[in-house]
Write a protein that holds these residues in place. Structure first.
Motif, short mmCIF file in Angstrom:
data_model
loop_
_atom_site.label_atom_id
_atom_site.label_comp_id
_atom_site.label_asym_id
_atom_site.label_seq_id
_atom_site.Cartn_x
_atom_site.Cartn_y
_atom_site.Cartn_z
N ASP A 226 1.03 -1.02 -0.09
CA ASP A 226 0.06 0.10 0.10
C ASP A 226 0.86 1.25 0.07
N VAL A 227 1.09 2.01 -1.16
CA VAL A 227 2.10 3.13 -1.23
C VAL A 227 1.79 3.98 -0.16
N ALA A 228 0.72 4.68 -0.30
CA ALA A 228 0.15 5.74 0.52
C ALA A 228 0.76 5.40 1.89
N ALA A 229 0.21 4.35 2.40
CA ALA A 229 0.27 3.84 3.95
C ALA A 229 1.90 3.57 4.18
N HIS A 230 2.65 3.09 3.04
CA HIS A 230 3.99 2.90 3.46
C HIS A 230 4.80 4.34 3.38
N CYS A 231 4.24 5.40 2.53
CA CYS A 231 5.05 6.73 2.65
C CYS A 231 4.55 7.23 3.91
N ILE A 232 3.33 7.21 4.68
CA ILE A 232 3.00 7.69 5.90
C ILE A 232 3.95 7.19 7.12
N GLU A 233 4.32 5.68 6.76
CA GLU A 233 5.21 5.10 7.73
C GLU A 233 6.50 5.77 7.77
N LEU B 1 -3.81 2.55 -2.84
CA LEU B 1 -2.79 2.43 -4.14
C LEU B 1 -1.94 1.41 -3.81
N ARG B 2 -2.25 0.25 -4.48
CA ARG B 2 -1.50 -0.85 -4.28
C ARG B 2 -0.40 -1.03 -5.41
N ALA B 3 0.88 -1.44 -5.23
CA ALA B 3 1.77 -1.54 -6.26
C ALA B 3 2.60 -3.02 -5.94
N CYS B 4 2.97 -3.44 -6.81
CA CYS B 4 4.05 -4.71 -6.57
C CYS B 4 5.27 -4.49 -6.43
N VAL B 5 6.04 -3.85 -5.53
CA VAL B 5 7.27 -3.33 -5.51
C VAL B 5 8.11 -3.87 -4.16
N TRP C 294 -1.28 4.09 -13.42
CA TRP C 294 -0.02 4.22 -12.51
C TRP C 294 -0.25 5.03 -11.22
N ILE C 295 0.61 4.50 -10.33
CA ILE C 295 0.57 5.08 -8.98
C ILE C 295 1.83 6.27 -9.15
#
Length: 670
Positions: free
Chosen positions: A369-376, A404-408, A456-457
């Protein structure tokens, strides 16, 4: 640091210890003499003026305790003199006693309106005059003393406020503050100094600084420095941050930055300064240098690995083909063959080890979860940006729905963001605003270079810094390119961000102009989690592959020796083989149809690499199966490798034949 107590105020300023000063103003000399005679016995200091202009000059110079002012004077009368006195801020509070023969209400009102404090009629009664002068001067002295006391109290209040503010700054500074007396003994020791060095303030006051925090081998040098400062107040390092080594209470040494200054006293000069622990920063710099070295190794190794593995593959293949042709009884030839084979395999292992150390392998892609990961990561982002940079977030609150999910690779995403934040911080040395934005965008084909149409995210990092000129922007992603001064940057930050984006299947772009800030956008594909690599491509050691049944295989590699070697292996096992050294020619061959399998190298010169060739071929011929071979894949290809089976170079004939057979036996194309 304890603020000093303010000095006790005096009841009466020093100049009020003298007798009151009276200024007698009258155009009649006899009248002036009469006034002097009446007041002479009371101990006053007397000055006289013959007209209004002279009176104003003397009043400004002497600042008398009282002015005895005649009303009727030629040129400038007493009323005008009084008005001018009151208009002058320096003389406005000087008392005025008017002397007038016009003892009527209108004259008194006119005098009061001009600013007179009292009146006395001519000829003056001596007792009345003395009483009024005594009363007015006493009140004026008292008023002046009270005013001076008020000003002194206000000055002390401001001083205490400044000291409290300074104390607040020192107590909340991340740096330790300390001060020494003329003998080098500690007189100030901040709370941060207690934390940094491990000694409490009460424990260190009055002790020699050198015995506490200076390493033993540097104490003689430090004492010489302090003695020179004590005598002269001079030191080349004043006002300049210098790196030194300090000692904690437990005996451990740590690197620090020191900023010193000298303070004058009546007994010489004393030292004061700030100390900053840079141990964590040094560790971070070491880790960064290591990461940069790994990246540099990766760039170097990547360039060599492809050619080196091709050469190893030809050596191994040639040795394998040569083995059956060696005389069975020639032990020496067989021994040399075995030594050469083992050396070639060892070289292949070394190459693979270099690639692993350099982290040039596919990323560990997982659903994030890109947004959640950025907040972390936000606390680390704020710390990296520094206190002078304001962080603004867009698109994070409320949390995007759906997520917003990406495989990264999550760790790689964090490193990329921190690189961008640090670049933005360095572009704003005086502080500024850093905006972090995340959003989902549907892009048409060609909207962003090298990105296909789709969803795209987009993570955008924008600064308000110095920006980039077109020439700098064109090279910003180049490895080792930097506009920073020597020793301040390596030019790998943006290159690593771009490499991560491309390895993740996306891209990174730059926007902005010189003086107008910069925006870096990171594009990540919003896709479902990647499926595992098909196991059919992985060779099984020691197991022979079933023979070919006449299937037609197109073998593509820019190395002619490998084409020849691969053709010989495959044809010997029953396959029909076409070879091609150019991806464009390979596409033309495939259009004719009839091929069951495309075996292609990944890294090849020209506009098409092996992954792009495979993608084009699968669109042209949906039933076509693909097998990738590679000794090294660059960032552009790594993101595509999971779509098809991969056989790593160098490989043996058995490994190739087994991978081909398994791929052909898999149902479906692609």
């Amino acid at each position: 640091m304890e603020p000093p107590l303010p000095p006790q105020s005096a009841t009466v300023p020093a100049d009020d210890d003298l007798p009151p000063l009276l200024l007698l103003v009258d155009d009649d000399a006899l009248a002036r003499l009469a006034l002097e005679a009446m007041l002479a016995g009371d101990g006053y200091r007397l000055e006289t003026a013959a007209d209004g202009s002279e009176a104003l000059v003397l009043a400004a110079r002497l600042l008398p305790d009282l002015i005895l002012l005649d009303v009727l004077m030629p040129g400038m009368d007493g009323y005008e003199v009084c008005r001018r006195l009151r208009a002058d801020p320096a003389l406005a509070e000087v008392p005025v006693l008017m002397l007038t023969a016009l003892d009527d209400a209108a004259s008194r009102l006119l005098g009061l309106d001009a600013g007179a404090d009292d009146f006395i009629a001519k000829p003056a009664d001596r007792a009345e005059l003395r009483a009024r002068v005594r009363s007015i001067t006493r009140l004026n002295r008292y008023r002046r003393a009270r005013e001076r006391e008020r000003r002194l109290a206000e000055s002390q209040r401001q001083q205490l406020h400044s000291l409290a503010l300074l104390q607040c700054v020192i107590d909340n500074s991340p740096d330790a503050f300390l001060a020494l007396d003329e003998n080098g003994e500690i007189v100030e020791w901040s709370a941060q100094a207690e934390t940094m060095f491990g000694w409490s303030r009460a424990e260190v006051l009055g002790l020699d600084l050198n015995d506490l925090i200076v390493p033993s081998h540097l104490r003689v040098q430090q004492r010489r420095l302090h003695e020179a400062v004590r005598q002269t107040g001079r030191f080349d390092g004043f006002g300049r941050v210098e790196e030194r080594v300090s000692v904690r209470r437990d005996g451990s040494e740590f690197p620090c930055e020191v900023l010193l200054t000298a303070l004058p006293t009546d007994r010489g000069w004393r030292l004061a300064g700030f100390v900053r622990d840079i141990g964590e920063r040094r560790d971070a710099e070491i880790r960064l240098r290591q990461a940069e070295k790994l990246e540099a190794i990766g760039l170097l190794t990547g360039g060599l690995a492809h050619d080196f593995n091709n050469l190893l593959n030809m050596i191994l293949g040639g040795l394998e083909l040569l083995a059956p042709r060696l005389p069975a009884g020639d032990a020496r030839a067989l021994r040399h063959h075995d030594l050469a084979l083992r050396a070639a395999r060892r070289a292949a292992e070394v190459t693979r080890a270099l690639l692993q150390v350099a982290r040039r392998q596919p990323l560990d892609a997982r659903e994030v979860d890109v947004a959640a990961h950025c907040i972390e990561l936000l606390p680390l982002i704020r710390q990296s940006a520094g206190s002078g940079v304001r962080i603004v977030l867009h698109g994070f609150e409320p949390a995007p729905q759906p997520p917003l999910r990406a495989c990264v690779d999550a760790g790689g995403l964090g490193n990329a963001l921190l690189n961008l934040v640090i670049n933005a911080r360095d572009a704003m040395p005086g502080g500024g605003t850093l905006t972090l934005e995340v959003q989902l965008q549907t892009l048409p084909a060609g909207a962003v270079p090298e990105l296909a149409a789709g969803t795209w995210i987009v993570i955008a990092v924008t600064d308000t810094g110095c920006g980039m000129s077109p020439a700098v922007r064109a090279r910003a992603f180049d490895p080792f390119f930097t506009t920073k001064h020597r020793g301040q940057g390596t030019g790998l930050g943006l290159a690593m961000v771009l490499g991560y984006a491309r390895q993740s299947g996306g891209n990174a772009t730059l926007a902005g102009a010189a003086g107008g800030g910069t925006t870096v956008r990171l594009y990540l594909p919003a896709v479902a989690p990647m499926s595992p690599r098909p196991e059919a491509a992985l060779p099984v050691p020691g197991v022979a592959a079933p023979a070919g049944q006449g299937e037609r295989v197109l073998l593509v590699d820019d190395e002619s020796g490998l084409l020849e070697l691969g053709r010989e292996w495959l044809e010997a096992d029953g396959y029909r083989v076409d070879t091609c050294s150019d991806p464009q020619q390979a596409l033309a061959r495939l259009q004719a149809g009839g091929h069951a399998l495309l075996v292609t190298d990944v890294t090849m010169p020209g506009p098409l690499d092996g992954c792009a060739l495979a993608a084009h071929a699968c669109r042209q011929q949906p039933g076509l199966r693909v097998l990738l071979i590679s000794g090294y894949a660059d960032d552009d290809a790594l993101a595509e490798l999971s779509r098809w089976p991969l056989l790593l170079k160098p490989f043996t004939a058995v490994e190739l034949l087994q991978a081909v057979r398994r791929r052909l036996d898999q149902p479906g194309g692609g």
